[in-house]
Design a protein around this motif. Structure first.
Motif, PDB file in Angstrom:
ATOM      1  N   THR A 147       5.340  12.816   7.000  1.00 54.94           N
ATOM      2  CA  THR A 147       4.360  13.373   5.837  1.00 54.94           C
ATOM      3  C   THR A 147       4.236  11.990   4.861  1.00 54.94           C
ATOM      4  O   THR A 147       2.983  11.576   4.556  1.00 54.94           O
ATOM      5  N   LEU A 148       4.558  11.149   4.019  1.00 54.07           N
ATOM      6  CA  LEU A 148       4.634  10.319   3.268  1.00 54.07           C
ATOM      7  C   LEU A 148       4.415   9.201   3.586  1.00 54.07           C
ATOM      8  O   LEU A 148       3.497   8.076   3.153  1.00 54.07           O
ATOM      9  N   GLU A 151       0.518   9.925   4.430  1.00 54.80           N
ATOM     10  CA  GLU A 151      -0.331   9.769   3.322  1.00 54.80           C
ATOM     11  C   GLU A 151      -0.985   8.321   2.778  1.00 54.80           C
ATOM     12  O   GLU A 151      -1.794   7.888   1.980  1.00 54.80           O
ATOM     13  N   ALA A 154      -2.734   6.712   5.398  1.00 53.06           N
ATOM     14  CA  ALA A 154      -4.397   7.480   4.887  1.00 53.06           C
ATOM     15  C   ALA A 154      -5.329   7.387   3.677  1.00 53.06           C
ATOM     16  O   ALA A 154      -6.432   6.691   3.455  1.00 53.06           O
ATOM     17  N   ALA A 155      -4.211   6.648   2.467  1.00 55.62           N
ATOM     18  CA  ALA A 155      -4.552   5.624   1.401  1.00 55.62           C
ATOM     19  C   ALA A 155      -5.167   5.056   1.242  1.00 55.62           C
ATOM     20  O   ALA A 155      -6.121   4.209   0.909  1.00 55.62           O
ATOM     21  N   SER A 158      -8.604   5.055   2.833  1.00 58.94           N
ATOM     22  CA  SER A 158      -9.729   5.264   1.793  1.00 58.94           C
ATOM     23  C   SER A 158      -9.854   4.413   0.796  1.00 58.94           C
ATOM     24  O   SER A 158     -11.303   3.986   0.387  1.00 58.94           O
ATOM     25  N   SER A 200       0.729   5.129  -3.342  1.00 57.92           N
ATOM     26  CA  SER A 200       1.534   5.936  -1.616  1.00 57.92           C
ATOM     27  C   SER A 200       2.720   4.823  -1.076  1.00 57.92           C
ATOM     28  O   SER A 200       3.865   5.182  -1.029  1.00 57.92           O
TER      29      SER A 200
END
Length: 402
Positions: A147-148, A151, A154-155, A158, A200
Motif C-alpha cells: 500500500t505504501l 501511494e 500515485a503521489a 500526481s 510518500s
C-alpha cells in the motif's frame, strides 16, 4: 798464541755482565716510586714521620670519599644510565576497587526490527554469522508495504501531472490566453504535489523500499555478528517486531557499577587498572553517570582499554580506579622508592651525585606513593631506574668493607 783469545774473551764477558748489572740497577731506580726509594741514613726519622702523616691524610680522604649513603656520579653518567630526575609533587589520589563487565558499546548493538507488519518469506542469516552493514537478514511480504508503495507511485504521478499543468499555464500566460492568477494557482498545486510525493517516497524508504508486490528486505544497520534470530520462515512479524540482533564484537567497553559517592571523585580521563580473565591491562574512564544504575541508583563508570585486548562481551572483570582527594601531602613515583638494609629510601640529587634519604612511605595510588615523612617537597630525586643507584650503593659499601 792460542791462550790470548781465551783471556780476552773472559774479560769481555765480565765487562758485559757489569754493564747489564749497572743498567738494570739504573732502570729499577727510575721505575720505583718516591715512596719506595730508601731514605738516606740521616733522613730516616724524617721520612718515617712524613709516611705516617701521608697515611693519615690518605685514610681521611678515603673516609670523605666513601660517605655512607652517597653515590658519586657525574651528569654524563646519570644520562648514560637513563636515570630520570623528577620533582617531589604534592597531592595525589586514592584507589577504589570496582567490579564490572565487558559490554558492547551503545552503537555496537542493533536489535533489527521491521517497520511494517508482514509474513516472513525467508530468513537469510543464522546466529553466529558475520554480516556487513546493509546486508539483508530476512525477506518479508507485507500488504501494508504494498500500500505504501502504491501511494508513493500515485503521489509521484500526481506531482508530475501538476508540474506539467503549471508549465502549460505559464506558456499560455505568455500568449495572453490565461490570467496571471490561474498561473499562480497551478504553481501552488505543483509544489504541493511535489511535497506529497517526497513524503510518500520517504515512507517507502523507511519501510525497507518494498517492491510493488510488497516484498521487502530487512537489513542490518551495522557490521557484526548475528547473536540471535527471532523469526522463522512462514512466521508473522508485527510492526516493530525484532527480526534479529547483531553485535559488533570489536566495539566493546567496560562498565563498572560504583557507589554513588564515587561520582564526584572520578572523571573522564581517570586511569583504571583492570584485571580480566587473561591478565591485567590499562584503561581510561570515558564517562561517569551518577544514579544510572537500573535498580540501585549506583554510579555507572564506562571505560575503554588503552593497552591489551578486551575479553569478549559478557566477561566479568574487576578494576582499580584512581580517585582524587583521597591522599594529601607529598607523593613520588613508586619506582623511586628503594629498600636499603630494610628501610625505604629515595635518592636525592646532590652536586656530586645522589644521597640515599630514608622516608616513611604511605598509601599507593596508581604509579605514585605517598611520603609521610623524610622529604620537604623541594628535593629533586631519582625516578626511573633508581634501582641502579641502589645496586651502586651496595657495591660501594662492599668494596669499602673489604
Amino acid at each position: 798464541m792460542k791462550r790470548t783469545p781465551t783471556i780476552n774473551k773472559t774479560w769481555l764477558m765480565a765487562g758485559v755482565a757489569a754493564c747489564v748489572v749497572l743498567g738494570g740497577g739504573g732502570f729499577y731506580a727510575l721505575t720505583r716510586s718516591p715512596a719506595e726509594t730508601p731514605p738516606v741514613e740521616g733522613e730516616a726519622g724524617h721520612s718515617e714521620e712524613e709516611g705516617e702523616h701521608a697515611e693519615g691524610e690518605e685514610g681521611h680522604a678515603d673516609e670523605e670519599g666513601g660517605a655512607e649513603g652517597v653515590v658519586v656520579l657525574t651528569a654524563a653518567q646519570i644520562t648514560a644510565a637513563n636515570i630520570s630526575i623528577v620533582s617531589v609533587s604534592g597531592g595525589g589520589g586514592g584507589e577504589t576497587r570496582l567490579s564490572g563487565r565487558v559490554e558492547p558499546m551503545i552503537d555496537a548493538r542493533a536489535a533489527v526490527a521491521t517497520s511494517v507488519a508482514g509474513r516472513v518469506e525467508r530468513v537469510l542469516v543464522a546466529p553466529g554469522q558475520s554480516v556487513r552493514a546493509g546486508q539483508p537478514l530476512a525477506i518479508l511480504v507485507s500488504g501494508d508495504a504494498a500500500t505504501l508503495r502504491a501511494e508513493a507511485d500515485a503521489a509521484t504521478a500526481s506531482a508530475d501531472a501538476a508540474r506539467r499543468a503549471y508549465e502549460r499555464d505559464r506558456n499560455l500566460e505568455e500568449a495572453g490566453v490565461v490570467a496571471r492568477q490561474d498561473v499562480e494557482t497551478s504553481r501552488a498545486q505543483s509544489l504541493s504535489s511535489d511535497a506529497a510525493a517526497r513524503a510518500s517516497r520517504a515512507r517507502v524508504a523507511a519501510a525497507g523500499s518494498p517492491s510493488a508486490s510488497g516484498r521487502l528486505s530487512v537489513t542490518s544497520p551495522i557490521s557484526g555478528v548475528v547473536t540471535s534470530v527471532q523469526v522463522g520462515p512462514g512466521g508473522f512479524a508485527a510492526q516493530g517486531g525484532v527480526i534479529a540482533e547483531v553485535t559488533n564484537p570489536a566495539r566493546v567497553e567496560i562498565v563498572f557499577n560504583a557507589p554513588p559517592a564515587l561520582a564526584a571523585q572520578v572523571r573522564a580521563g581517570s586511569a583504571v587498572r583492570v584485571q580480566g580473565p587473561a591478565g591485567e591491562f590499562d584503561a581510561v574512564v570515558t564517562g561517569v553517570a551518577a544514579g544510572a544504575g537500573a535498580e540501585s541508583g549506583a554510579t555507572v563508570i564506562r571505560a575503554r582499554p588503552t593497552g591489551g585486548v578486551l575479553p569478549p562481551a559478557g566477561s566479568a572483570v574487576s578494576g582499580t580506579v584512581v580517585t582524587g582527594g583521597a591522599v594529601s601531602g607529598l607523593t613520588v613515583p613508586s619506582d623511586a622508592i628503594q629498600t636499603v638494609e630494610g628501610a625505604s629510601v629515595v635518592f636525592v640529587r646532590t652536586a656530586e651525585g645522589f644521597r640515599a634519604v630514608p622516608v616513611l612511605a604511605g598509601r599507593q595510588a596508581g604509579d605514585r606513593t605517598e611520603i609521610l615523612s623524610g622529604l620537604t617537597g623541594a628535593e629533586r630525586i631519582a625516578g626511573a631506574n633508581a634501582f641502579l643507584l641502589k645496586a651502586e650503593l651496595a657495591k660501594g659499601e662492599a668494596e669499602h668493607g673489604h
